[in-house]
Enzyme design. Structure first.
Site, PDB file in Angstrom:
ATOM      1  N   SER C  44      -3.726  20.925  -4.760  1.00  0.00           N
ATOM      2  CA  SER C  44      -2.474  20.894  -3.997  1.00  0.00           C
ATOM      3  C   SER C  44      -2.141  19.477  -3.568  1.00  0.00           C
ATOM      4  O   SER C  44      -3.001  18.725  -3.140  1.00  0.00           O
ATOM      5  CB  SER C  44      -2.605  21.762  -2.737  1.00  0.00           C
ATOM      6  OG  SER C  44      -2.873  23.096  -3.077  1.00  0.00           O
ATOM      7  N   ALA C  68     -13.862  22.775   3.535  1.00  0.00           N
ATOM      8  CA  ALA C  68     -12.697  22.268   4.265  1.00  0.00           C
ATOM      9  C   ALA C  68     -12.476  20.843   3.782  1.00  0.00           C
ATOM     10  O   ALA C  68     -12.839  19.882   4.443  1.00  0.00           O
ATOM     11  CB  ALA C  68     -12.930  22.314   5.772  1.00  0.00           C
ATOM     12  N   LEU C  71      -7.075  19.365   1.995  1.00  0.00           N
ATOM     13  CA  LEU C  71      -5.878  19.100   1.179  1.00  0.00           C
ATOM     14  C   LEU C  71      -5.701  17.617   0.848  1.00  0.00           C
ATOM     15  O   LEU C  71      -4.584  17.096   0.809  1.00  0.00           O
ATOM     16  CB  LEU C  71      -4.624  19.640   1.894  1.00  0.00           C
ATOM     17  CG  LEU C  71      -4.566  21.159   2.040  1.00  0.00           C
ATOM     18  CD1 LEU C  71      -3.420  21.562   2.964  1.00  0.00           C
ATOM     19  CD2 LEU C  71      -4.420  21.848   0.690  1.00  0.00           C
ATOM     20  N   CYS C 149      -3.746  27.810   2.572  1.00  0.00           N
ATOM     21  CA  CYS C 149      -5.005  27.102   2.790  1.00  0.00           C
ATOM     22  C   CYS C 149      -5.479  27.351   4.222  1.00  0.00           C
ATOM     23  O   CYS C 149      -4.741  27.111   5.176  1.00  0.00           O
ATOM     24  CB  CYS C 149      -4.823  25.605   2.571  1.00  0.00           C
ATOM     25  SG  CYS C 149      -6.311  24.671   3.007  1.00  0.00           S
ATOM     26  N   ASN C 212      -6.069  33.172  -1.646  1.00  0.00           N
ATOM     27  CA  ASN C 212      -6.676  31.906  -1.256  1.00  0.00           C
ATOM     28  C   ASN C 212      -8.033  32.218  -0.593  1.00  0.00           C
ATOM     29  O   ASN C 212      -8.397  33.375  -0.439  1.00  0.00           O
ATOM     30  CB  ASN C 212      -5.759  31.146  -0.280  1.00  0.00           C
ATOM     31  CG  ASN C 212      -5.990  29.631  -0.362  1.00  0.00           C
ATOM     32  OD1 ASN C 212      -7.121  29.172  -0.386  1.00  0.00           O
ATOM     33  ND2 ASN C 212      -4.912  28.866  -0.395  1.00  0.00           N
TER      34      ASN C 212
END
Lengths: 274, 326, 326, 274
Positions: C44, C68, C71, C149, C212
């Site tokens: 992403s 984690a 992004l 997410c 997700n």
């Protein structure tokens, strides 16, 4: 950490034997591998998914390691077994297992007592015992001659068969209990294995106890998970799980199972007396 | 050393039997207590008997099982007979289970702490909960409200615990009447579990149990294309759900100041410590009995003691919430 | 035989690289395509560059991992250079990766189908999504909106996909401008995923990707009491989340009639079949690359073909939704 | 299915050696067991949780199977390494691994080239090669004498050491490249192993290629998961993951890595040229 066998094998029915008017044997190919190799007295969970879906525990009635096959033997007593009786060769069932503890061999002179379809696990054990060269006397009991199970197979195994029928159409006229009392007058045994209606087992238990013959009994209770978690098949007063600590219990164990011969619980957990 | 307290009730150690696992009879719960659990939660029961779903009701998946037993139970009037037989007062008493699993050396002939009996109850309305609470609150030490079962029928279970208002109403109705502390067991299958936790707290819940089974999930048999469970889907439990349970405990601990009982995937002492670190005051153990049997309780208690000695922890209190110090 | 279609776009087989896994460079995505995937979803990306969270960003748990990453991406203007290098037209071309993994015997010198490039984009507002869509929709075949997410910062990710209205607004904004089909990727971490699916559909989404990562979850290190991930919690992926993903697909398939791409825990052909049975038209594979590397794609394609032959399936279409026939 | 090693071991620092003003070696006890036994060239992920939390890949600089210890050697170049340099014996770090592929032994005449802290994996390999009885020539390069790493250890290993410093304070005055060109005029090798700044490695690559000496190079990229999933460390134009297909690449492999010596990517994925 124990590995629980819980994946279904979707198996074709290879052969169906109509043992009696109400009892059929279903034969499946079975990979004999590791903890998949069954012991006499163990059971499988049988999932019927073709018509009305349901799943029940069934004793293994034959273990054929040479031909990689196992069999289960069912009496048509209700919706589930009726559905299974309507299956034909080539139909499929989901089988998982084997589960439970199985019979333990103790000594060479063996008395095997089976009432009705209770002969299923008993015949498995007789096969093993006679293969090992043990002397086996079988008390095979049913209501009538046509309902006696596995007569030829048991004869071929080399065991001595003492049949008894309620109506006297084959062998002794009367119950397994009477036949057993008769036998014990002249013979002695290192061990006994017993499977049949619980009321019958309870009476046999008293007879064998009086004679101090160590015995093992195959118990049945309503079962859900068969993996030892749900608690559905736990018995009073020990809490043991029929699916893990059972289904085979020794005389000593059974003395602690206070509900033996008295009651069992239905799917909701309500007690039903025998 | 292992003692912990929840809402004024002392547990001899932090290990409690989770609801739905070997909790259908007093006999199996007594076996669990003899095996080292400090308390037991019964299988959930309701006003009327319920046969639950047809089999298959349980199937193994990666990292655990999914189940849809369907809250089978004999109804409160029958189940009261079981509740009466749970051996809560343990002074010098024990049960003999021989070689089937109990470590009798530990239990026999010793002074043993009292054990804690927790009734798990369910219903579809606040009134149903209240009725059942009234029937049993004199027979148990605490009551856990099952408002979180993910495969319940007719407005029971998660249908309540996924709605903050219904959660509030049910907890309030139970709390109003109960002589014993009320625990609300919550579902992780919500957008925000903290919101639900606060609803329960505001309604008077004395403690929370986090979490009920996850998902739900389903397994489709590959050769037939048929969902295996007769109910098609069921709640997931077992080691794989632990990270999510720990996160729920961690979040709720920060935002809601009533005691938490952690549950989800505990298999060894490390898992217990992780839940304590996250903020649980005690834990419940269920599915892992499948792997080890009842002796899991005494095994973990022993491991936990060793861990505490090695890491200079003198009490469970010192471990609770440790991960929040930063 | 393995062909499948989503929103008018043909995939040579149902296996697509999932977002966030080896999708940061055209090179790694081309390797995945050479290894048998019919398409790739990029990692992403957003309008501006983002370094994501500090390490540790990933940790193993029972049945998978939690991550984690936050992004991280170089921003759309940098990332466009990667998008241009994805080899979508494959007539007679291939890349040589030698013994590092590609089955070159399959690819070299043959007529090869076109591959599908899917851009995964994220932002915090409908406008940000629209801006990014406009920048890239001529460089890819489809666009997947990451509104799911579970470890995104500042109003991105699940903050959108947990709200039916925000979901609607974001999908609508993207769909309005895009020359290519819009896929909404949804989070399972909601009370009712069907509600969100219908919001996306009503806003014009051409397809849905489910699911997700799960949870989020956390892992606390046992010796230190410290949550391992720098972000403390992260989304769970890997084999253990499959039952929950399959259930999401099953439910959405029954209530929302746009194509579904299934994702979550796929490790072998059986998992793919299970997702197809549940109602997926294709699947995405991510975390399992950890276990097998890129060759997982060709392996599964081969297994899948064998399965179809043995079970008399002539096309993927015949498998899709099979578990709903009753 | 490969089992990924991804559980942290929280390890006490057993010993800290100040190698130079800016370089320290940290020694840990390490259980040498199965795939936990490191190969020279492999790396570990080092999690610092005491102060500012972060985690980075670090080459293993010593593998001591007799004493069950491993070491990492870090230059203080930024926030993370500075934090680590402030740790003392008894402090703890989280270590997971080892990861990656390691060097492969090919032939008996070996040239080992290490620039600065790049000597870390090289010294590990030299230990192994000299243990095996190989002839090893080491080109050890640094800015100045005090920054030359592991001189005593390398001498004791039996390898021949050819030092070079930018300022001529020890050995040859000049770069590793020059020293290597010199050596290759009179000697030949079956293989070379190289680790150092990427610009240096690129030049060495050209030199060794011209002489047709098969070589293996240790690459470094920003890393996140180290388990082969996140894609952060993938290189152009093959897409290979430094954490799985690397960090060691052969000459042939490296020819396909078009970004080698040119650029790498930061945490966000933006290219930064060397």
């Amino acid at each position: 950490m124990n590995k629980i066998i819980n994946d279904y094998r979707i198996l074709e029915i290879k052969e169906i034997i109509s043992e009696t008017d109400t009892i059929k044997t279903f034969i499946f190919d079975w990979e004999m591998e590791g903890n998949r190799i069954p012991k006499p007295g163990q059971f499988v969970m049988v999932w019927s998914f073709l018509r009305k879906k349901d799943e029940k525990p069934m004793s293994i009635s034959k273990i054929d390691e040479n031909n990689n096959q196992i069999a289960i033997t069912l009496k048509n007593v209700g919706e589930f077994t009726n559905d299974l009786h309507n299956l034909t060769v080539g139909d499929k069932l989901g089988i998982r297992g084997p589960y439970g503890n199985g019979f333990e061999m103790e000594g060479d002179n063996i008395l095997a007592i089976g009432g009705g379809v209770g002969m299923a696990p008993i015949s498995c054990f007789v096969d093993q015992a006679t293969d090992n060269g043990s002397n086996v006397d079988i008390v095979s009991a049913s209501v009538t001659k046509n309902e006696l199970l596995f007569l030829d197979r048991m004869k071929n195994s080399g065991a001595n068969i003492f049949t008894c029928t309620d109506d006297g159409t084959c062998g002794f006229e009367g119950f397994a209990t009477h036949r057993t009392i008769d036998l014990l007058e002249s013979r002695s045994y290192d061990m006994a294995v017993v499977c049949g209606p619980e009321i019958m087992m309870k009476e046999i238990f008293n007879i064998l106890e009086a004679k101090q013959i160590p015995a093992q009994y195959s118990m049945e209770r309503y079962m859900k998970c068969a993996m030892g978690v749900c608690g559905q098949c736990c018995v009073d007063n020990t809490g043991w799980r029929i699916c893990v600590e059972g289904p085979i219990f020794s005389t000593e164990d059974l003395k602690k199972i206070t509900e033996f011969g008295k009651y069992h619980r239905d799917a909701s957990g309500i007690k039903e007396t025998f | 050393m292992l003692k912990t307290r929840i809402s004024g009730i002392e547990f001899e150690n932090p290990l409690i039997l989770a609801a739905g696992i070997m909790g259908s009879t007093a006999a199996s719960m007594n076996w669990i207590l003899d095996s080292g659990a400090s308390g037991v939660v019964t299988k959930s029961f309701s006003k009327e008997p319920n046969k639950g779903y047809k089999n298959p009701t349980t199937v193994e998946v990666e990292g655990g099982i999914i189940n849809a037993i369907g809250l089978s139970n004999p109804g409160v009037s029958n189940f009261k007979n079981e509740l009466k037989l749970i051996k809560r007062n343990r002074k010098g008493t024990t049960q003999e289970n021989g070689d089937k699993g109990i470590d009798s050396k530990i239990a026999i002939g010793k002074e043993i702490s009292d054990k804690i009996a927790i009734a798990s109850v369910y219903g579809s309305t606040p009134e149903e909960f209240a009725d059942v609470v009234l029937e049993v609150h004199d027979l148990v030490d605490m009551i856990e409200l099952n408002i979180s079962c993910p495969h319940a029928m007719g407005g029971c279970g998660a249908a309540i615990g996924q709605d903050p208002n219904l959660t509030y109403e049910v907890v309030k109705a139970a709390k109003k009447l109960s002589h014993v502390p009320i625990i609300a067991k919550l579902t992780p299958n919500v957008t925000d579990i903290v919101e639900i936790a606060n609803s329960a707290k505001n309604a008077g819940a004395d403690a929370l149990t986090l979490i009920n089974s996850l998902g739900p999930g389903m397994k489709i048999e590959i050769n037939t294309g048929i969902p295996i469970l007769s109910n098609k889907f069921g709640g997931m439990s077992g080691p794989a759900i632990k990270p999510i349970a720990v996160k729920c405990v961690f979040d709720v601990y920060e935002s809601c100041d009533i005691p938490i009982i952690g549950v989800g995937g505990i298999r060894d002492y490390k898992d217990v410590v992780e839940f304590l670190y996250a903020g649980s005051s005690a834990v419940e153990i269920g599915t892992s009995i499948m792997y080890e049997g009842p002796k899991i309780f005494s095994n973990i208690n022993n491991e936990l003691k060793n861990f505490m000695v090695e890491n200079n922890f003198n009490s469970i209190d010192e471990i609770i919430g440790f991960a929040h110090k930063d």
